[in-house]
Write a protein that holds these residues in place. Structure first.
Motif, PDB file in Angstrom:
ATOM      1  N   GLY A  46      30.076  -7.903  10.648  1.00 21.88           N
ATOM      2  CA  GLY A  46      30.478  -9.306  10.225  1.00 21.88           C
ATOM      3  C   GLY A  46      29.573  -9.584   8.885  1.00 21.88           C
ATOM      4  O   GLY A  46      29.393  -8.695   8.072  1.00 21.88           O
ATOM      5  N   ALA A  47      29.008 -10.897   8.860  1.00 24.01           N
ATOM      6  CA  ALA A  47      28.292 -11.289   7.683  1.00 24.01           C
ATOM      7  C   ALA A  47      26.888 -10.922   7.429  1.00 24.01           C
ATOM      8  O   ALA A  47      26.143 -11.514   6.665  1.00 24.01           O
ATOM      9  N   TYR A  48      26.529 -10.012   8.570  1.00 23.12           N
ATOM     10  CA  TYR A  48      25.027  -9.721   8.371  1.00 23.12           C
ATOM     11  C   TYR A  48      24.593  -8.730   7.380  1.00 23.12           C
ATOM     12  O   TYR A  48      25.404  -8.014   6.987  1.00 23.12           O
ATOM     13  N   ASN A  49      23.380  -8.664   6.945  1.00 26.95           N
ATOM     14  CA  ASN A  49      22.688  -7.918   6.046  1.00 26.95           C
ATOM     15  C   ASN A  49      21.776  -7.133   6.835  1.00 26.95           C
ATOM     16  O   ASN A  49      21.111  -7.512   7.882  1.00 26.95           O
ATOM     17  N   ALA A  50      21.590  -5.673   6.377  1.00 24.64           N
ATOM     18  CA  ALA A  50      20.490  -4.672   6.874  1.00 24.64           C
ATOM     19  C   ALA A  50      19.962  -4.021   5.765  1.00 24.64           C
ATOM     20  O   ALA A  50      20.860  -3.775   5.010  1.00 24.64           O
ATOM     21  N   VAL A  51      18.483  -3.806   5.647  1.00 21.60           N
ATOM     22  CA  VAL A  51      18.028  -2.970   4.589  1.00 21.60           C
ATOM     23  C   VAL A  51      17.096  -2.061   5.065  1.00 21.60           C
ATOM     24  O   VAL A  51      16.091  -2.411   6.052  1.00 21.60           O
ATOM     25  N   HIS A  52      17.140  -0.737   4.974  1.00 25.88           N
ATOM     26  CA  HIS A  52      16.134   0.285   5.174  1.00 25.88           C
ATOM     27  C   HIS A  52      15.252   0.636   4.146  1.00 25.88           C
ATOM     28  O   HIS A  52      15.875   0.764   2.981  1.00 25.88           O
ATOM     29  N   ILE A  53      14.051   0.574   4.418  1.00 23.70           N
ATOM     30  CA  ILE A  53      13.145   0.701   3.346  1.00 23.70           C
ATOM     31  C   ILE A  53      12.023   2.018   3.802  1.00 23.70           C
ATOM     32  O   ILE A  53      11.884   2.094   4.941  1.00 23.70           O
ATOM     33  N   ARG A  54      12.031   2.993   2.817  1.00 25.72           N
ATOM     34  CA  ARG A  54      11.258   4.129   3.184  1.00 25.72           C
ATOM     35  C   ARG A  54       9.995   4.006   2.507  1.00 25.72           C
ATOM     36  O   ARG A  54      10.011   4.494   1.397  1.00 25.72           O
ATOM     37  N   GLY A  55       8.642   3.975   2.949  1.00 22.46           N
ATOM     38  CA  GLY A  55       7.438   4.047   2.345  1.00 22.46           C
ATOM     39  C   GLY A  55       6.753   5.398   2.564  1.00 22.46           C
ATOM     40  O   GLY A  55       6.969   5.860   3.909  1.00 22.46           O
ATOM     41  N   ASN A  56       5.937   5.823   1.918  1.00 21.65           N
ATOM     42  CA  ASN A  56       5.281   7.300   2.138  1.00 21.65           C
ATOM     43  C   ASN A  56       4.247   7.145   3.153  1.00 21.65           C
ATOM     44  O   ASN A  56       3.885   7.847   4.033  1.00 21.65           O
ATOM     45  N   SER A  77       9.779   4.815   7.776  1.00 19.39           N
ATOM     46  CA  SER A  77      11.126   3.932   7.702  1.00 19.39           C
ATOM     47  C   SER A  77      10.986   2.705   8.365  1.00 19.39           C
ATOM     48  O   SER A  77      10.738   2.577   9.647  1.00 19.39           O
ATOM     49  N   ILE A  78      11.455   1.605   7.860  1.00 20.04           N
ATOM     50  CA  ILE A  78      11.523   0.584   8.421  1.00 20.04           C
ATOM     51  C   ILE A  78      13.015  -0.120   8.220  1.00 20.04           C
ATOM     52  O   ILE A  78      13.508   0.200   7.317  1.00 20.04           O
ATOM     53  N   MET A  79      13.320  -1.175   9.001  1.00 21.20           N
ATOM     54  CA  MET A  79      14.650  -1.897   8.954  1.00 21.20           C
ATOM     55  C   MET A  79      14.472  -3.267   9.152  1.00 21.20           C
ATOM     56  O   MET A  79      13.800  -3.865   9.916  1.00 21.20           O
ATOM     57  N   LEU A  80      15.044  -3.984   8.088  1.00 22.94           N
ATOM     58  CA  LEU A  80      14.986  -5.452   7.977  1.00 22.94           C
ATOM     59  C   LEU A  80      16.461  -5.847   8.180  1.00 22.94           C
ATOM     60  O   LEU A  80      17.328  -5.503   7.731  1.00 22.94           O
ATOM     61  N   TYR A  81      16.550  -6.828   9.134  1.00 25.13           N
ATOM     62  CA  TYR A  81      18.045  -7.104   9.533  1.00 25.13           C
ATOM     63  C   TYR A  81      18.197  -8.728   9.839  1.00 25.13           C
ATOM     64  O   TYR A  81      17.363  -9.301  10.416  1.00 25.13           O
ATOM     65  N   GLY A  82      19.205  -9.115   9.500  1.00 28.82           N
ATOM     66  CA  GLY A  82      19.505 -10.896   9.491  1.00 28.82           C
ATOM     67  C   GLY A  82      20.728 -11.274   8.662  1.00 28.82           C
ATOM     68  O   GLY A  82      21.430 -10.549   7.983  1.00 28.82           O
ATOM     69  N   GLY A 126       0.694  -1.429  -0.115  1.00 29.76           N
ATOM     70  CA  GLY A 126      -0.101   0.305  -0.023  1.00 29.76           C
ATOM     71  C   GLY A 126       0.744   1.199   0.001  1.00 29.76           C
ATOM     72  O   GLY A 126       0.193   2.583   0.001  1.00 29.76           O
ATOM     73  N   ASN A 127       2.415   0.984  -0.190  1.00 34.02           N
ATOM     74  CA  ASN A 127       2.928   2.386  -0.028  1.00 34.02           C
ATOM     75  C   ASN A 127       3.475   2.540  -1.497  1.00 34.02           C
ATOM     76  O   ASN A 127       3.912   1.786  -2.336  1.00 34.02           O
ATOM     77  N   ARG A 128       3.969   4.013  -1.668  1.00 35.92           N
ATOM     78  CA  ARG A 128       4.908   4.514  -2.717  1.00 35.92           C
ATOM     79  C   ARG A 128       6.272   4.314  -2.007  1.00 35.92           C
ATOM     80  O   ARG A 128       6.573   4.873  -0.966  1.00 35.92           O
ATOM     81  N   ARG A 184      16.524   4.747  -5.080  1.00 37.40           N
ATOM     82  CA  ARG A 184      15.733   5.876  -5.013  1.00 37.40           C
ATOM     83  C   ARG A 184      14.847   6.180  -6.063  1.00 37.40           C
ATOM     84  O   ARG A 184      15.352   5.802  -7.399  1.00 37.40           O
ATOM     85  N   GLN A 185      13.758   6.732  -5.953  1.00 41.02           N
ATOM     86  CA  GLN A 185      12.894   7.240  -6.893  1.00 41.02           C
ATOM     87  C   GLN A 185      12.505   8.639  -6.667  1.00 41.02           C
ATOM     88  O   GLN A 185      11.814   9.129  -5.722  1.00 41.02           O
ATOM     89  N   GLU A 186      12.965   9.389  -7.671  1.00 45.43           N
ATOM     90  CA  GLU A 186      12.660  10.918  -7.523  1.00 45.43           C
ATOM     91  C   GLU A 186      12.362  11.656  -9.020  1.00 45.43           C
ATOM     92  O   GLU A 186      12.950  11.384  -9.814  1.00 45.43           O
TER      93      GLU A 186
END
Length: 439
Positions: free
Chosen positions: A279-289, A293-298, A148-150, A253-255
């Protein structure tokens, strides 16, 4: 339908993870799904080498066609990697009326548009949660959780090998070669680490994620890609003096109707949550309108995290089969006919902040020459460190800039590097700090 038949093509690390998850969580999966997922065939060129998990000998084969032709197999799991024969196997599976699960980000980044169209034509599904960020549910988040987000920004660490190397360079002040060797010794890096350390693996993942986030067709060839193999510990230390950490970032990004898609070493504030990802971990920040802002980590790779992601796809597909609803959710989250070739901003048009390290001779007026050239190209200096000690016969001058355009930066540095008082090509690292306030 009392069970779902699964066929594996590829019985390496991830294949073993899939088998283990299915075995160890069999009752949980059956309770959630209402029926078991049954492995009917496992194909691999090597079926003799002992694996950390066992399957019945009679289901092993060296012939991938035995999986693709088996009428008792409903879903084919492709885990061999690479472009061919993986692409041909997936197309044959779809044409044979089988759904497909794959962890093959390189293939999807190169040929995903073709494969998704084939799946649509044959009324089947290609699922790929494991292709981007391993055990982190990034694909499902973009495709369903944030539907439901842009989406405005996808910004993060998508390669555990590079993150491990940069972590060791930061914490132990190791040179790149030593940190890479350590990563290989611990199993975090391949014998040939090129895909990881040169940013290629991250670019594959970013191309897929940006297509899903921004409603574009996959455009791997438009992702600017730069790796970490030239990073010097000296720059890591100077960055820390300015309050920054160095990470290999995927930035999407989309602008104003155009995309930014770039992978490169990046300085982020030490206070940013991504700076603490080690270390070998990943993390992703996503911003929806809408969601903000949310963060996924693992863990972004490994036998069990990636196996977990594959099994999540198997469960989703089994549910869709049970309800006779193929393509309930489009592969990239947007209706295929609504996907566009969204224009991508050329790298030379990117505007960001920069870190420069000049190797200059210790003479009067050097700093004024350098700053003059930068000023003539509309590049404003935000901070300077000039060390008195010599490094390989030159004095390092380190600058941070305000926002500048890449085209102007490259033109300036070409002129500066031609000065007779500059001994080595200038080191450039881009800075991203306007995202820090979002988390």
């Amino acid at each position: 339908m009392d069970s779902i038949g699964i066929g594996l093509i590829g019985w390496g690390t991830v294949g073993c993870g899939v088998v283990r998850v299915l075995q160890e969580n069999e009752s949980i999966i059956s309770n959630r799904l209402g029926m078991p997922l049954v492995i009917r065939r496992v194909a691999d060129l090597d079926i003799e080498t002992p694996r950390p998990v066992a399957v019945p000998r009679e289901i092993l084969t060296t012939d991938a066609e035995a999986v693709l032709r088996d009428p008792k197999i409903d879903i084919v799991v492709e885990l061999i990697g690479g472009l061919e024969p993986a692409r041909s196997f997936i197309l044959e599976a779809l044409e044979s009326g089988k759904h497909v699960v794959t962890a093959n980000k390189a293939l999807l980044a190169q040929s995903g548009n073709e494969l998704f169209e084939a799946a649509r034509r044959f009324e089947r599904t290609v699922a790929f949660e494991a292709a981007v960020a391993g055990g982190i549910p990034l694909i499902k988040s973009l495709r369903e959780g944030l539907a439901g987000n842009r989406i405005d920004t996808i910004f993060g660490i998508l390669n555990g090998t590079s993150n491990y190397i940069l972590t060791r360079m930061t914490l132990a002040a190791l040179p790149f070669s030593d940190a890479l060797r350590e990563a290989q010794q611990h199993g975090f890096a391949e014998a040939d680490p090129t895909l990881d350390i040169e940013g290629i693996d991250t670019a594959h993942k970013l191309a897929i994620a940006c297509a899903m986030g921004f409603g574009s067709r996959i455009q791997l060839d438009k992702v600017y890609t730069e790796g970490i193999s030239r990073i010097d510990p000296l720059d890591v230390r100077f960055a820390e003096e300015f309050g920054y950490h160095l990470k290999l970032l995927a930035i999407g990004r989309q602008e104003q109707g155009r995309l930014e898609m770039r992978v490169h070493p990046t300085l982020i504030p030490s206070t940013h949550v991504l700076a603490s990802v080690r270390g070998a971990y990943n993390a992703v920040h996503i911003r929806g309108n809408a969601a903000g802002s949310i963060m996924l980590y693992g863990l972004g790779a490994g036998m069990m995290p990636t196996g977990s992601a594959v099994v999540s796809d198997l469960i989703d597909l089994a549910r869709d089969m049970f309800c006779r609803a193929p393509h309930r959710v489009p592969p990239l989250g947007f209706l295929p006919e609504r996907l566009e070739w969204v224009p991508v901003k050329p790298m030379e048009d990117i505007v960001t902040r920069y870190y420069f390290r000049f190797s200059a001779m210790d003479r009067p007026g050097v700093l004024s020459k350098i700053s003059g050239i930068l000023g003539n190209n509309a590049i404003s200096i935000a901070a300077v460190i000039q060390k008195g000690r010599e490094v390989e016969g030159a004095v390092p001058i380190v600058m941070l800039t305000h926002e500048a355009r890449e085209r102007d930066v490259k033109r300036s540095l070409a002129e500066i590097d031609r000065l007779d008082v500059v001994k080595e090509p200038t080191r450039l690292i881009r800075i991203e700090d306007h995202e820090s306030a979002e988390i």
